[in-house]
Scaffold this active site. Structure first.
Site, short mmCIF file in Angstrom:
data_model
loop_
_atom_site.label_atom_id
_atom_site.label_comp_id
_atom_site.label_asym_id
_atom_site.label_seq_id
_atom_site.Cartn_x
_atom_site.Cartn_y
_atom_site.Cartn_z
N ASP A 130 34.02 31.66 -82.45
CA ASP A 130 33.50 32.88 -83.07
C ASP A 130 34.24 34.08 -82.50
OD1 ASP A 130 30.46 33.26 -84.59
OD2 ASP A 130 31.47 35.06 -83.87
N TYR A 173 34.46 39.92 -101.80
CA TYR A 173 33.77 38.69 -101.36
C TYR A 173 33.85 37.62 -102.45
CZ TYR A 173 30.00 35.85 -99.27
OH TYR A 173 29.26 34.84 -98.72
N1 LIG Z 1 23.74 34.14 -95.57
C1 LIG Z 1 23.95 33.89 -96.85
O1 LIG Z 1 23.11 34.17 -97.74
C2 LIG Z 1 25.23 33.23 -97.29
C3 LIG Z 1 25.33 32.83 -98.63
C4 LIG Z 1 26.50 32.22 -99.06
C5 LIG Z 1 27.55 32.03 -98.17
N2 LIG Z 1 27.42 32.45 -96.88
C6 LIG Z 1 28.56 32.22 -96.02
O2 LIG Z 1 28.16 31.49 -94.89
C7 LIG Z 1 29.05 31.74 -93.81
C8 LIG Z 1 28.23 32.03 -92.57
O3 LIG Z 1 27.44 33.17 -92.82
P1 LIG Z 1 26.03 33.44 -92.11
O4 LIG Z 1 25.10 33.84 -93.19
O5 LIG Z 1 25.69 32.35 -91.19
O6 LIG Z 1 26.41 34.79 -91.34
P2 LIG Z 1 26.27 35.24 -89.80
O7 LIG Z 1 26.67 36.67 -89.81
O8 LIG Z 1 24.94 34.84 -89.27
O9 LIG Z 1 27.38 34.35 -89.08
C9 LIG Z 1 28.74 34.57 -89.30
C10 LIG Z 1 29.46 34.39 -87.99
O10 LIG Z 1 30.87 34.56 -88.26
C11 LIG Z 1 31.40 35.30 -87.21
N3 LIG Z 1 32.62 35.99 -87.66
C12 LIG Z 1 32.71 37.07 -88.48
N4 LIG Z 1 33.99 37.42 -88.62
C13 LIG Z 1 34.73 36.56 -87.88
C14 LIG Z 1 36.10 36.44 -87.59
N5 LIG Z 1 37.00 37.31 -88.11
N6 LIG Z 1 36.51 35.43 -86.80
C15 LIG Z 1 35.62 34.57 -86.25
N7 LIG Z 1 34.29 34.66 -86.46
C16 LIG Z 1 33.85 35.64 -87.26
C17 LIG Z 1 30.33 36.29 -86.81
O11 LIG Z 1 30.53 36.81 -85.50
C18 LIG Z 1 29.09 35.44 -86.93
O12 LIG Z 1 28.77 34.82 -85.71
C19 LIG Z 1 29.94 32.89 -94.27
O13 LIG Z 1 31.19 32.37 -94.69
C20 LIG Z 1 29.19 33.47 -95.45
O14 LIG Z 1 30.05 34.10 -96.37
C21 LIG Z 1 26.29 33.03 -96.41
#
Ligand SMILES: NC(=O)c1ccc[n+]([C@@H]2O[C@H](COP(=O)([O-])OP(=O)(O)OC[C@H]3O[C@@H](n4cnc5c(N)ncnc54)[C@H](O)[C@@H]3O)[C@@H](O)[C@H]2O)c1
Length: 259
Positions: A43, A165
């Site tokens: 991360d 996105y």
């Molecule tokens: N939460 C939702 O509703 C949802 C829906 C569809 C897809 N997603 C996708 O799921 C994935 C995880 O999202 P989440 O909801 O768990 O979010 P989150 O913010 O809880 O976790 C994302 C993590 O990615 C890390 N991160 C961000 N930029 C980074 C980088 N440049 N390099 C390394 N790490 C990085 C952050 O520090 C964080 O710990 C993402 O790809 C997001 O697009 C989430």
């Protein structure tokens, strides 16, 4: 059937999770460790990655910004040096326009600032590509494995004011299919998980806001938002031998939204 071979077992395997410090990634790290994997929690937030790894037996943390190709190469080099193998990789780190705009209102496409477009694409699309090109040779070196990339509802549909996105997540789906075709004959499977609306720090500011909550719940037949663990279970299955004949697929874990 005696159930033989029907459980998910990662004993002896090394698994990498990007974005492992929070939300879906952290939940997947916990599931992988519980299934016996040695988990690498990667991360850009080093403190969060370390906090997740600390609670898991056999896990280590790596600080990486996936938008930096050299940093992704270095991350996999560390895994090669430490373990000599990589069996499963979950390319999951991601941000949205909301992250990149730091709370500013979301703009329509013609006024989307170039730096916001570039940052979202750099993390969400380039980041997956950087990880894939670093991971694939190490996975192939020990005869194959499984990769899962995190897409989104927005690999299939869009919402207004989410051009970057949506473009990035459509791109991740295409990348997933290409990798599935290129390396299937070498024992490497590549699939995508497509979460619906998940209750994580990424979405907390939006999905719990009174003006959005009902609107977001309305199209979800299960009438609840996903938990991070709902998505982790789908990712775990795709990373495991239980999905041995699944390749190039996208599994929607969205409560029926796309239906
Ligand atoms: N939460 C939702 O509703 C949802 C829906 C569809 C897809 N997603 C996708 O799921 C994935 C995880 O999202 P989440 O909801 O768990 O979010 P989150 O913010 O809880 O976790 C994302 C993590 O990615 C890390 N991160 C961000 N930029 C980074 C980088 N440049 N390099 C390394 N790490 C990085 C952050 O520090 C964080 O710990 C993402 O790809 C997001 O697009 C989430």
């Amino acid at each position: 059937m005696n159930g033989e071979g029907s459980s998910i077992d990662f004993t002896g395997k090394v698994a990498l999770v990007t974005g492992g410090g929070s939300g879906i990634g952290a939940a997947t790290c916990r599931r992988l460790a519980a299934a016996g994997a040695r988990v690498v929690v990667a991360d850009c937030n080093a403190a969060q990655a370390e906090a997740v790894a600390r609670d898991l037996s056999g896990a280590t943390a790596i600080a990486v910004d996936v938008s930096d190709a050299a940093a992704c190469e270095a991350m996999v080099e560390t895994i090669r040096a430490r373990y000599g193998r990589l069996d499963a990789a979950f390319n999951n780190a991601g941000i949205t326009e909301v992250t990149a705009l730091r709370g500013e209102p979301l703009p329509e496409t013609h006024v989307l600032p170039l730096d916001v477009w570039r940052r979202v694409l750099a993390v969400d699309l380039d980041g997956v590509f950087h990880c894939l090109r670093a991971e694939i040779p190490l996975i192939l070196a020990t005869g194959g494995g499984a990769i899962v990339n995190t897409t989104s509802l927005q690999a299939h549909i869009s919402y207004p004011r989410t051009a970057a996105y949506t473009a990035a997540k459509h791109g991740v789906l295409g990348l997933t299919r290409t990798v599935a075709k290129e390396y299937g004959d070498q024992g490497l499977r590549c699939n995508a998980v497509s979460p619906g609306v998940v209750d994580t720090p990424l979405t907390a500011g939006v999905i719990h806001a009174e003006e959005y909550r009902d609107m977001l719940l309305a199209p979800i037949p299960l009438k609840r938002f996903a938990t991070p663990d709902d998505i982790a279970k789908a990712a775990l299955w795709l990373l495991s031998d239980q999905s041995a004949y699944i390749n190039g697929a996208v599994i929607a874990a969205d409560g029926g939204y796309l239906a």
